[in-house]
Structure formats: structure tokens, C-alpha cells
Design an enzyme around this catalytic site. Structure first.
Site, PDB file in Angstrom:
ATOM      1  N   ARG A  77     -28.336-133.896 -86.364  1.00  0.00           N
ATOM      2  CA  ARG A  77     -27.769-135.244 -86.352  1.00  0.00           C
ATOM      3  C   ARG A  77     -28.252-135.944 -85.099  1.00  0.00           C
ATOM      4  NH1 ARG A  77     -22.291-137.350 -83.988  1.00  0.00           N
ATOM      5  NH2 ARG A  77     -22.496-139.536 -84.601  1.00  0.00           N
ATOM      6  N   HIS A 121     -25.293-145.337 -82.068  1.00  0.00           N
ATOM      7  CA  HIS A 121     -24.573-144.445 -81.152  1.00  0.00           C
ATOM      8  C   HIS A 121     -24.588-145.098 -79.770  1.00  0.00           C
ATOM      9  CE1 HIS A 121     -23.299-140.041 -80.553  1.00  0.00           C
ATOM     10  NE2 HIS A 121     -23.007-140.671 -79.435  1.00  0.00           N
ATOM     11  N   GLU A 166     -18.115-143.411 -83.253  1.00  0.00           N
ATOM     12  CA  GLU A 166     -16.980-143.584 -82.341  1.00  0.00           C
ATOM     13  C   GLU A 166     -16.692-145.032 -81.929  1.00  0.00           C
ATOM     14  OE1 GLU A 166     -16.986-140.853 -79.130  1.00  0.00           O
ATOM     15  OE2 GLU A 166     -17.161-139.131 -80.460  1.00  0.00           O
ATOM     16  N   ASN A 304     -15.616-136.561 -85.158  1.00  0.00           N
ATOM     17  CA  ASN A 304     -15.918-135.918 -83.862  1.00  0.00           C
ATOM     18  C   ASN A 304     -14.608-135.418 -83.264  1.00  0.00           C
ATOM     19  OD1 ASN A 304     -18.452-136.882 -84.372  1.00  0.00           O
ATOM     20  ND2 ASN A 304     -18.452-138.469 -82.797  1.00  0.00           N
ATOM     21  N   TYR A 306     -12.813-132.877 -80.378  1.00  0.00           N
ATOM     22  CA  TYR A 306     -12.972-132.081 -79.159  1.00  0.00           C
ATOM     23  C   TYR A 306     -11.663-131.443 -78.720  1.00  0.00           C
ATOM     24  CZ  TYR A 306     -17.679-133.928 -78.563  1.00  0.00           C
ATOM     25  OH  TYR A 306     -19.004-134.245 -78.745  1.00  0.00           O
ATOM     26  N   GLU A 362     -19.270-133.779 -84.413  1.00  0.00           N
ATOM     27  CA  GLU A 362     -19.373-133.363 -83.005  1.00  0.00           C
ATOM     28  C   GLU A 362     -18.227-132.424 -82.650  1.00  0.00           C
ATOM     29  OE1 GLU A 362     -19.716-136.359 -79.956  1.00  0.00           O
ATOM     30  OE2 GLU A 362     -20.958-137.614 -81.261  1.00  0.00           O
TER      31      GLU A 362
HETATM   32  C1  GCO Z   1     -18.767-138.897 -77.621  1.00  0.00           C
HETATM   33  C2  GCO Z   1     -20.141-139.210 -77.889  1.00  0.00           C
HETATM   34  C3  GCO Z   1     -21.138-138.237 -77.288  1.00  0.00           C
HETATM   35  C4  GCO Z   1     -20.675-137.555 -76.006  1.00  0.00           C
HETATM   36  C5  GCO Z   1     -19.981-136.253 -76.299  1.00  0.00           C
HETATM   37  C6  GCO Z   1     -19.462-135.608 -75.024  1.00  0.00           C
HETATM   38  O1  GCO Z   1     -18.166-138.254 -78.467  1.00  0.00           O
HETATM   39  O2  GCO Z   1     -18.287-139.350 -76.590  1.00  0.00           O
HETATM   40  O3  GCO Z   1     -20.369-139.235 -79.293  1.00  0.00           O
HETATM   41  O4  GCO Z   1     -22.220-139.080 -77.043  1.00  0.00           O
HETATM   42  O5  GCO Z   1     -21.783-137.282 -75.189  1.00  0.00           O
HETATM   43  O6  GCO Z   1     -18.880-136.458 -77.110  1.00  0.00           O
HETATM   44  O7  GCO Z   1     -18.614-136.501 -74.378  1.00  0.00           O
END
Ligand code: GCO
Length: 457
Positions: A77, A121, A166, A304, A306, A362
Site C-alpha cells: 500500500r 496521504h 486519515e 488504520n 494503532y 496500518e
Molecule cells: C498516520 C499516517 C502515517 C504515520 C503512521 C505513524 O497514521 O498517522 O497514516 O503516515 O506515519 O501512522 O504515525
């Protein structure tokens, strides 16, 4: 209960974005983006770094794609730098830019790696920024023109497209908090107009991609957000968690950081009621035509994920956010290691949005990676992180969530926006002064996961 196994055709990949890896910011006719201008401002980027060089993907793409192949990647991606293709954002096409991305696509296909293209992006054209950017209603047509060109030129070989990455971040960090490009803190009414225009632009781009596609294509978008997970499996905690996850923040200090304000219009065709009520006096007029445009049918949702926060049912309120314990596990960016997010996020999202196919577009962590005496980069923390998150994702699949794929962020260490090169997310270490690549232990671990389709997780 479905089998606790990823689909046989589960897509295992890795991800990046143009500005963070390419370098060559003013080479071969590329026009300036807002990031090229933003990094020039003293103090904006850690150590005043910039992405002039980054990982030199623009010249090293063949070697990096070959390395992806060695690491067992099945998909990649990546994003297109809008101004490498359209230097002024609209109008004149830069054929050198088209040539570069054609070469990247061809090299990926030659290495049996499926390209997943993100159109936007965060590399917004500076020429269009000067015309009002996301606040100018014309941005809907500007983005659709770019999307039509992308489909015209690349959809003969690419059939997976993601419109925007995002919106929570590029609007929230760029125009509310101002810590990302273009570094503004705009009026609330303007922010809601920009957000609405960004979603309309997404919708018109979906139409343009489908209208100009050379083959059947699958189109999605890739939001992010803080995930919520329950403290216990008590029904009241689960229900409180679900409510919290899809609630809009009270107050306007960080209102963009949520899921529903962005995902409900796109996937349900309407803004969430709580946000409409709380933000009413700042909102533009949302016409039925707008909402129809925004909610173009999608083939998948890129999400995405985290980290997130633990929730329990409140005593005299809908939910209680549980304070993280002393010394909670965290990444080098101080993000909590919260692997329950990769179960509850996909589960709750799937239930709310009619079980739309989901790709985790992500997920990954920043570590204090260094080159050890043996010349290798040992990153046991990242291996443990990925294992725990993927185990919970697999549990979500077992509980019926339609997860189609997983893109680890990121393939190489890269330019981490305002953090510069201070944070390393890659499976592959980049020694930036020499641009030498060193495959980290996690890449070998991930290759085995891919080869075994995650069977041992
Ligand atoms: C985000 C962006 C990425 C970042 C990654 C780490 O999610 O902020 O898509 O470009 O680099 O997530 O922060």
C-alpha cells in the site's frame, strides 16, 4: 463461530506514503505540496529535518521492491504524490511523474506484489492551497480530476484504490492543531466546511475512479481513530465501549479525533446525531445531494488502528475511561501497546457498518531500533507487538468479522511527519546518512507469518 484462521486469500502486506519515503521533492517536474513548504518553517519538524531525501524511494524503488519480495510481501500500500503527477494540482500533467508511478507499479507486479494505491496521504498541492485548499468547494472537482487521471493511467494494472488517508489527521493536525502541514488553526465553522468538502471530494473521487477504470476496481477509504475496548466482557461494559467508540468528542479542542463524524457519512449517508447536536452552530448546510455524493458505495474499508483506551460502564454516565496503569506498555512514541484494539475495533466497526469488508491498512509501532554489535537490528518489542495485535485480529475473524488483509506500517523507517526521523516504524532499518537498508528481525518473523498465513498465531 467461524474457524480461527485468516482467509486463504488473506492479503499480507506493508504500507508507506509518498512524502515519507520518496525524497526527490523538486525533481523531474514535481510541484510543491503543503508539506514541502511547511518543513521549511523553523521549528516545525524535529531537528528541523525535511523530506528532501527521506528514503530516496524515488531512485531506490527497484531495490526496495526487490527487498519487499525477499521479505515475502504479497501486497504494498503506497500513496501517489499528487504534485508529482499534477504539479499545480489540476491541469498540466507531469509525464515524468506518471512514468515514475508506472515504473513502481510494473516493478511490483514483476515481483508478484499487488499494488494498493492511496490517492491522498496528506501531500496536498500548494498551488491549490493558495486557492483556498479544502475550504474552497472547488476542491471536490480538483480531487475528482486527479482521481480520474489516476484511474485513466494506472487502473489497467491496479484495481485497488483508497481515496483519502486519515481525514481525522490531515484536517485535525493540519488545520485545527496546526502541528502538521499547513500548520493552521482555523475557525470551527471553517473546519467543519473543510471536513465536509474532504468527504465530498472522497465521494466524487470514487465516482471518477469507477468511471475511468479500465477494469473492475475495488475502492475504499482509510480513516483512523482511537479505538475503545472494554475492561470486562460484561454486557454493560461492552455496550458502554461501543457507545464511546462511536461518540463525537464534547468540546471542539480535538473534535476531529473520532470515527463516526467521518465514517457515518461515508458508510451510512448521515452525520452522527450527537455531533450534529453538539456542533450545530458551526455546521454548514448538509444537503441530501451532498450526503448522496459522500456515501458512494465502497468495496472495502481501510482502517488504520494503532491503539486505544479501556472503557467500563459509568455509574452515573454512559461510560468511564479507565486511566492507564503506572508504567503501561508503550512504544517509543509513548503510544500505548493496546492489542485488544485489533479485536474490538474491527468487531464494532463491522457491526455498525453492515459488515463491510475491512483491511487493516496500518498497524505497527515505533521502537528505539539501533544496529547491534552483530550488525543486525534486533526488535523483539515489535515482534511481540505484531504477534499480540495479529492474534486478536485473528480472534475477530473467528468471531465473524470480514477482515480481508493487513498492511504493517511501515516497510522502511521513514519521515515521520513532525517527528522527522526520530521515530522508526519500519520492518527494515534505514541508516539515513548512508541510506543503507538492514532487514530487522521483525521482517523475518513477519515473512514466516505470511508464509504460514498466520496459522501459528
Ligand atoms: C498516520 C499516517 C502515517 C504515520 C503512521 C505513524 O497514521 O498517522 O497514516 O503516515 O506515519 O501512522 O504515525
Amino acid at each position: 463461530m467461524a474457524a480461527r484462521a485468516f482467509r486463504d486469500d488473506f492479503v499480507w502486506g506493508t504500507a508507506s506514503s509518498a512524502y515519507q519515503i520518496e525524497g526527490a521533492v523538486d525533481v523531474d517536474g514535481k510541484g510543491p505540496s503543503i508539506w514541502d513548504v511547511f518543513v521549511q518553517e523553523e521549528g516545525r519538524i524535529h531537528e528541523n529535518r525535511d523530506a528532501t531525501v527521506a528514503c530516496e524511494f524515488y531512485t531506490r524503488y527497484k531495490d526496495d521492491i526487490r527487498l519487499m519480495k525477499e521479505c515475502g510481501m504479497k501486497a504494498y500500500r503506497f500513496s501517489l504524490n499528487w504534485t508529482r503527477i499534477l504539479p499545480e494540482g489540476i491541469g498540466r500533467v507531469n509525464e515524468k511523474g506518471i512514468e515514475f508511478y508506472n515504473n513502481v507499479i510494473d516493478e511490483l507486479i514483476k515481483n508478484d506484489i499487488e499494488p494498493y494505491i492511496t490517492l491522498f496521504h496528506w501531500e496536498f498541492p500548494y498551488a491549490l492551497h493558495k486557492k483556498g485548499g479544502w475550504l474552497n468547494d472547488d476542491v471536490v472537482d480538483w480531487f475528482a480530476e486527479y482521481a480520474a487521471l489516476v484511474a485513466d493511467r494506472f487502473s489497467d494494472r491496479v484495481n485497488k484504490f483508497i481515496t483519502i488517508n486519515e481525514p481525522q489527521c490531515f484536517i485535525g493536525l493540519g488545520y485545527l492543531k496546526g502541528c502538521n502541514a499547513p500548520g493552521l488553526s482555523c475557525l470551527n465553522a471553517d473546519l467543519f466546511q473543510m471536513a465536509h468538502n474532504a468527504l465530498k471530494a472522497h465521494g466524487k473521487a470514487v465516482q471518477a475512479i469507477r468511471a475511468h477504470a479500465k477494469q473492475p476496481v475495488e475502492v475504499g477509504f482509510a480513516p483512523t481513530g482511537q479505538i475503545s475496548f472494554p475492561e470486562t466482557l460484561k454486557p454493560e461494559d461492552i455496550e458502554a465501549t461501543r457507545k464511546h467508540l462511536f461518540s463525537c468528542p464534547e468540546g471542539l479542542g480535538n473534535w476531529t479525533w473520532n470515527l463516526a463524524w467521518w465514517m457515518d457519512p461515508v458508510l451510512l449517508g448521515k452525520y452522527p446525531e450527537d455531533g450534529m447536536r453538539m456542533y450545530e452552530k458551526y455546521l454548514p448546510n448538509f444537503t441530501p445531494e451532498d450526503m448522496k455524493l459522500i456515501s458512494q458505495p465502497l468495496d472495502f474499508l481501510g482502517q488504520n488502528i494503532y491503539n486505544g483506551e479501556m472503557i467500563r460502564a459509568g455509574k452515573d454516565k454512559p461510560w468511564e475511561i479507565i486511566t492507564k496503569c503506572a508504567g503501561f506498555p508503550k512504544t517509543s512514541m509513548n503510544w500505548p501497546v493496546a492489542y485488544e484494539c485489533l479485536y474490538w475495533g474491527p468487531k464494532f466497526i463491522s457491526e455498525r457498518y453492515n459488515h463491510i469488508p475491512i483491511y487493516i491498512t496500518e498497524n505497527g509501532m515505533a521502537c528505539h531500533d539501533t544496529i547491534s554489535l552483530d550488525g543486525k537490528v534486533h526488535d523483539p518489542n515489535r515482534i511481540d507487538f505484531l504477534a499480540r495485535y495479529l492474534m486478536r485480529l485473528k480472534d475477530a475473524v473467528a468471531d465473524g468479522v470480514d477482515v480481508r488483509g493487513y498492511f504493517q506500517w511501515a516497510f522502511t523507517d521513514n519521515f515521520e511527519w513532525a517527528e522527522g526521523y526520530n521515530e522508526r516504524f519500519g520492518l527494515v532499518y534505514v541508516d539515513f546518512p548512508t541510506q543503507k537498508r538492514i532487514v530487522k528481525d521483525s521482517a523475518a518473523w513477519y515473512r514466516h507469518v505470511i508464509e504460514t498465513n498466520g496459522k501459528e498465531l
